[in-house]
Scaffold this active site. Structure first.
Site, PDB file in Angstrom:
ATOM      1  N   ALA A  25       1.457 166.731 -54.374  1.00  0.00           N
ATOM      2  CA  ALA A  25       0.576 166.602 -55.531  1.00  0.00           C
ATOM      3  C   ALA A  25      -0.230 167.870 -55.757  1.00  0.00           C
ATOM      4  CB  ALA A  25      -0.346 165.400 -55.350  1.00  0.00           C
ATOM      5  N   SER A  78      -6.404 171.067 -45.892  1.00  0.00           N
ATOM      6  CA  SER A  78      -6.907 170.855 -44.542  1.00  0.00           C
ATOM      7  C   SER A  78      -5.769 170.745 -43.543  1.00  0.00           C
ATOM      8  CB  SER A  78      -7.766 169.593 -44.468  1.00  0.00           C
ATOM      9  OG  SER A  78      -8.094 169.300 -43.126  1.00  0.00           O
ATOM     10  N   ILE A 123       6.607 161.231 -57.922  1.00  0.00           N
ATOM     11  CA  ILE A 123       6.561 162.605 -58.424  1.00  0.00           C
ATOM     12  C   ILE A 123       6.464 162.623 -59.945  1.00  0.00           C
ATOM     13  CG2 ILE A 123       8.033 164.641 -58.736  1.00  0.00           C
ATOM     14  CD1 ILE A 123       8.643 164.558 -55.795  1.00  0.00           C
ATOM     15  N   LYS A 146      21.281 163.494 -57.824  1.00  0.00           N
ATOM     16  CA  LYS A 146      21.079 162.052 -57.952  1.00  0.00           C
ATOM     17  C   LYS A 146      21.390 161.624 -59.381  1.00  0.00           C
ATOM     18  CE  LYS A 146      17.397 158.560 -58.018  1.00  0.00           C
ATOM     19  NZ  LYS A 146      15.951 158.308 -57.862  1.00  0.00           N
ATOM     20  N   ILE A 203       1.789 162.351 -46.707  1.00  0.00           N
ATOM     21  CA  ILE A 203       2.715 161.231 -46.562  1.00  0.00           C
ATOM     22  C   ILE A 203       4.152 161.693 -46.743  1.00  0.00           C
ATOM     23  CG2 ILE A 203       3.420 159.072 -47.685  1.00  0.00           C
ATOM     24  CD1 ILE A 203       0.612 158.303 -47.923  1.00  0.00           C
ATOM     25  N   LEU A 260      -1.509 160.223 -55.238  1.00  0.00           N
ATOM     26  CA  LEU A 260      -1.918 158.987 -54.577  1.00  0.00           C
ATOM     27  C   LEU A 260      -3.410 158.705 -54.698  1.00  0.00           C
ATOM     28  CD1 LEU A 260       0.229 159.158 -51.310  1.00  0.00           C
ATOM     29  CD2 LEU A 260       0.738 157.986 -53.458  1.00  0.00           C
ATOM     30  N   THR A 308       9.171 156.981 -58.698  1.00  0.00           N
ATOM     31  CA  THR A 308       8.231 157.355 -59.755  1.00  0.00           C
ATOM     32  C   THR A 308       7.027 158.158 -59.272  1.00  0.00           C
ATOM     33  OG1 THR A 308       7.213 155.159 -59.497  1.00  0.00           O
ATOM     34  CG2 THR A 308       8.811 155.432 -61.273  1.00  0.00           C
TER      35      THR A 308
END
Length: 516
Positions: A18, A49, A357, A88, A55, A344, A355
């Site tokens: 992100a 950091s 990204i 994909k 994730i 997030l 969904t």
């Protein structure tokens, strides 16, 4: 409040996918900026950091990622090699309708429209009047490509089978973030390593003015973008924007992720396999396979979920499963005062339709579209929030659809989700399709008619009727047309290389990991 002025410094809190997806296009834009006030261009500063992990796991995307990459001017082959990407053309769903059954959600349509009506309407008509009508997926180029494990980029005329599909990528999210970090910093973005211990706000209006790091440094700015993940440091802790919990509609709240060895054939699609209390993903990359089990802890223990994940792998695990806990839902505002949440920190929806990204990418695009002055005019925030809310709700409903329409009743989890109450708008969409084969699309930027058709037909809805306008064409002419399209798709796909061969010949990753 002071007179509005140009934003001179954007501070992005958090790195990962992100953070760097936000930094890259902003740095690109501002590197070309010619400020009318004669001052220096707007700075982009990202605070990352080392103490806070991300994730990121193997990521699957939607076709619009190609537009994002193209806007940055990224070299397509270099991007694929650097991120260990594969291609994909859609998602295979196994055991969702019933155990032992599968369907495919492909990127593309089901053949060209006829008289401005979806070809599915004519297929429904022919299915009712003709014998042995082939399945609707035979008119989806991407679905036929997936069956045969073939891939090549689309070419030619828009209405031809050679161009009647789209594609996205599978890639390593950590490598993609590093790739964008290099790009952003090459365009002037600054990276500061440190952990935020304090957030400072202007007493008179609550605008964030700066943050203090663990080592005492203070970083000031005019606009702050919260990419701190589920921690939601700025939008949640500082701005106190409430989180709207959607777990009554989407009760899964755990994921375990683990990489495994690459296996052949290299599938040009993501696989989602329904399990006893959730589902398992399979994402093929060039150097390994990404796997994960998304489930509801109210119906299965973490230990049993981990066992199901390992048992469902088709190759040797390369690590131990990593547990991720989450609550599905969204912040009621993604933009408040001079803080904008991206990724997030703004909300979480399970990755069933790849969904996450997309939501980052669209949020960044809207930041650029509604980029403010220092007063952060509320009307801009209102429009940003309206569009993000529409998108989140539309994706939410599309994901709920997978669970609501299942015909599985073999476990308590599937009985629960198939019987749960759903949003009224989604109930209308289902009923409209059930009665007439028509699709209501509420978000013009979201999943379009072919995607809804794929899911509802794949999960077993048999429309009771179809658009009466399709009957103006002689069924014999329609059958001949469908036979020609089906044959053309089959011929087009048969001439394609396999997915693995296309990558090997064109975009094979150069890193030693590709040889592992």
């Amino acid at each position: 409040m002071s007179t509005p002025q140009r934003i001179r410094r954007v501070v992005i809190v958090g790195g990962g996918t992100a953070g760097w997806m936000t930094a890259a296009p902003l740095a690109q834009k501002f590197s070309r900026q010619l400020p009318v006030d004669g001052g220096p261009p707007t700075e982009v500063v990202l605070i990352e950091s080392p103490e806070i992990g991300t994730i990121g796991v193997g990521e699957a995307t939607l076709p619009t990622i190609r537009a994002y990459n193209a806007t940055l001017g990224l070299d397509g082959a270099d991007f694929i090699k650097r991120t260990q990407a594969s291609f994909k053309v859609g998602i295979e769903f196994k055991d969702w309708k019933q155990v032992g059954e599968r369907f495919f959600h492909g990127f593309g349509d089901f053949g060209p429209a006829i008289n401005n009506l979806s070809s599915i309407q004519y297929w429904l008509h022919l299915r009712a009047v003709a014998e042995n009508m082939p399945p609707y997926e035979d008119w989806s180029t991407s679905s036929v490509m997936a069956r045969q494990m073939r891939f090549t980029p689309p070419t030619g005329e828009a209405a031809a089978p050679t161009n009647a599909y789209s594609y996205a990528f599978h890639f390593d999210a950590g490598l993609y973030a590093a790739y964008l970090r290099e790009y952003a910093m090459g365009h002037g973005a600054q990276r500061i390593e440190g952990t935020i211990t304090e957030v400072h706000q202007r007493p008179e209006d609550g605008f964030v003015t700066g943050v203090t790091l663990k080592d005492g440094r203070r970083v000031e700015g005019d606009l702050f973008i919260d990419c701190s993940g589920m921690r939601a440091l700025l939008i949640g802790d500082t701005m106190q924007v409430p989180f709207e919990d959607w777990s009554h509609w989407l009760p899964v709240n755990r994921a375990q992720a683990v990489p495994s060895k690459r296996v052949e054939p290299l599938t040009p699609y993501t696989t989602s396999t329904a399990r006893t209390a959730g589902w398992q993903w399979r994402i093929p990359l060039q150097h390994r396979t990404g796997n994960g089990h998304v489930y509801c802890s109210g119906f299965i223990s973490d230990e049993e979920a981990g066992r199901q994940l390992i048992a469902g792998l088709d190759s040797e695990a390369l690590d131990s499963p990593r547990l991720i806990k989450f609550t599905t839902g969204v912040r009621r505002e993604c933009w408040r005062k001079n803080v904008i949440a991206v990724g997030l920190s703004s909300g979480f929806l399970e990755p069933l339709e790849s969904t996450s990204i997309q939501l980052i990418m669209d949020a960044v695009g809207r930041i650029i579209q509604f980029f403010p002055e220092t007063d952060c005019a509320p009307v801009l925030a209102d429009e940003f929030n309206r569009r993000m809310s529409t998108q989140y709700e539309s994706i939410r409903d599309f994901i709920i659809l997978h669970y609501k329409l299942t015909q599985r009743r073999d476990t308590e989890f599937w009985r629960h989700v198939s019987g749960m109450a759903i949003p009224e708008r989604l109930a209308h969409q289902i009923e409209l399709f059930r009665r007439s084969g028509r699709v209501a699309v509420y978000d013009p930027d979201g999943f379009q008619e072919p995607s809804w058709q794929s899911l509802m037909l794949g999960l077993g809805i048999q429309p009771e009727a179809y658009d009466p306008m399709v009957t103006v064409i002689d069924p014999r002419e329609l059958l001949a047309h469908f036979a020609r399209v089906r044959a053309s798709i089959a011929q087009t796909v048969a001439a394609m290389p396999t997915h693995a061969d296309f990558i090997r010949a064109n975009v094979r990753a150069d890193s030693p990991m590709a040889k592992a």
